[in-house]
Enzyme design. Structure first.
Site, short mmCIF file in Angstrom:
data_model
loop_
_atom_site.label_atom_id
_atom_site.label_comp_id
_atom_site.label_asym_id
_atom_site.label_seq_id
_atom_site.Cartn_x
_atom_site.Cartn_y
_atom_site.Cartn_z
N ARG A 228 0.84 -1.20 0.00
CA ARG A 228 0.00 0.00 0.00
C ARG A 228 0.87 1.25 0.00
NH1 ARG A 228 -0.82 4.74 2.64
NH2 ARG A 228 -0.39 3.66 4.62
N ASP A 229 1.53 1.52 1.11
CA ASP A 229 2.32 2.73 1.23
C ASP A 229 3.50 2.73 0.26
OD1 ASP A 229 3.01 5.19 2.22
OD2 ASP A 229 3.28 4.55 4.27
N HIS B 201 4.54 3.94 12.99
CA HIS B 201 4.77 3.97 11.54
C HIS B 201 5.85 5.00 11.28
CE1 HIS B 201 3.23 3.84 7.27
NE2 HIS B 201 3.77 5.04 7.25
N HIS C 211 9.05 6.73 8.98
CA HIS C 211 9.68 6.99 7.69
C HIS C 211 11.16 7.28 7.92
CE1 HIS C 211 6.20 7.48 4.78
NE2 HIS C 211 5.61 7.21 5.93
N CYS D 247 4.54 9.49 1.54
CA CYS D 247 3.17 9.98 1.36
C CYS D 247 3.09 10.95 0.19
CB CYS D 247 2.71 10.68 2.64
SG CYS D 247 1.06 11.40 2.51
N ASN E 114 9.25 4.54 3.71
CA ASN E 114 9.14 3.97 5.04
C ASN E 114 10.45 3.28 5.42
OD1 ASN E 114 6.44 4.03 3.68
ND2 ASN E 114 5.77 3.44 5.71
#
Length: 312
Positions: free
Chosen positions: A15-16, A208, A210, A241, A250
């Site tokens: 996803r990310d 989460h 980065h 993002c 990430n």
């Protein structure tokens, strides 16, 4: 506070990691990599999101990828959603774990989902009222530490938003997201300490991170010291993002697994199976990879002059 000498790594690459890649990754490629990630020991995977295909065209096939997950017994796919409507669509498609995302920062929330954070709180409440109680829920608190538009976010703002969200469903997993990668270990520990003190009823905290400024692993370690045992990571360090200008990938899954296993902390992930997948992910057309471990583990001895001399 969560305890123990094991952690759960939530793989968010599908996803990310994929969402910012321009060239469309074929659906069958996504499904094949999902199988490989599962075989490597990653059993909770964020496989996509139900969002506008215009805003995030890379994830327009999430419904098909979710359907393929039914063939992987033991896989727990999670789906990111920004609204009641998208959450209902995901549940109707078979999702049994949702990730509802909203931002502490008004500027980022408006840029991301086109509404004020308090309007997103209302969306979350409507979603909870609309879905079955057995659907697992996670809250991704974006810009919990820092906003790409406004800078450092006061801890009081993050706590105030959680004050509104947590009573709506106290068993939800709460994930604090360093959206820009500008958090530092002291900041991570401070905010987590404040959150855990204010909300002792929350059993499941997640982080989460980065790696925009090279502090991803350090921030994860700070979260671990504070008691977090669930961490997001992205294969090959993919991510960033699209609604946070300048934010890069990430923290890499393979880097997290390496760090924790060296610390004697069990991840359940097989590094020898993970690294080849990470290398494939890093070379996807249009990908911007990060991380260090996969290259270190696959470096040829002759590529290092000192090693070559020692072997002579």
């Amino acid at each position: 506070m969560q305890s123990g000498r094991s952690v759960e790594i939530v793989e968010v690459g599908p996803r990310d990691g994929y969402q910012g890649i321009g060239p469309f990754i074929p659906t069958q490629t996504k499904i094949r990599m999902l199988q490989q990630l599962f075989d490597a020991g990653l059993h909770r995977i964020e496989i996509g999101s139900f969002v506008s295909s215009t805003a995030v065209p890379q994830l327009r096939d999430t419904r098909e990828v979710l359907a393929a997950c039914a063939r992987l017994q033991g896989l727990e796919p999670q789906i990111l959603v920004p609204s009641e409507r998208r959450g209902r669509e995901a549940v109707d498609a078979g999702a049994r774990r949702l990730v509802f995302v909203l931002s502490v920062s008004e500027a980022h929330n408006r840029n991301n989902v086109r509404r004020h954070p308090l309007e997103s709180v209302d969306e979350y409440k409507r979603l909870l009222d609309a879905i079955p109680a057995h659907v697992k829920m996670r809250l991704d608190i974006a810009t919990a530490f820092d906003c790409p538009f406004d800078g450092r976010v006061p801890e009081s703002d993050t706590l105030a938003l959680l004050e509104r969200l947590i009573p709506l469903r106290a068993d939800a997993e709460i994930c604090l997201c360093d959206t820009t990668g500008r958090a530092d270990p002291a900041h991570v520990e401070s905010l987590l300490a404040s959150c855990m003190q204010r909300f002792p009823m929350i059993e499941h905290w997640a982080l989460h991170a980065h790696d925009t400024y090279g502090l991803g692993l350090a921030n994860v370690h700070a979260g671990f010291r504070r008691g977090v045992r669930v961490f997001d990571a992205s294969i090959g360090g993919l991510g960033g993002c699209p609604f946070a200008p300048g934010a890069t990938g990430n923290v890499a899954t393979e880097d997290l697994v390496w760090m924790f296993e060296r610390m004697g902390v069990t991840t359940g992930v097989k590094m020898d199976a993970l690294v080849p997948i990470a290398r494939v992910a890093a070379h996807l057309p249009g990908a911007l990879p990060g991380g260090r471990v996969r290259d270190a583990l696959t470096a040829r001895p002759e590529a290092c002059p000192a090693q070559a001399a020692a072997n002579a």
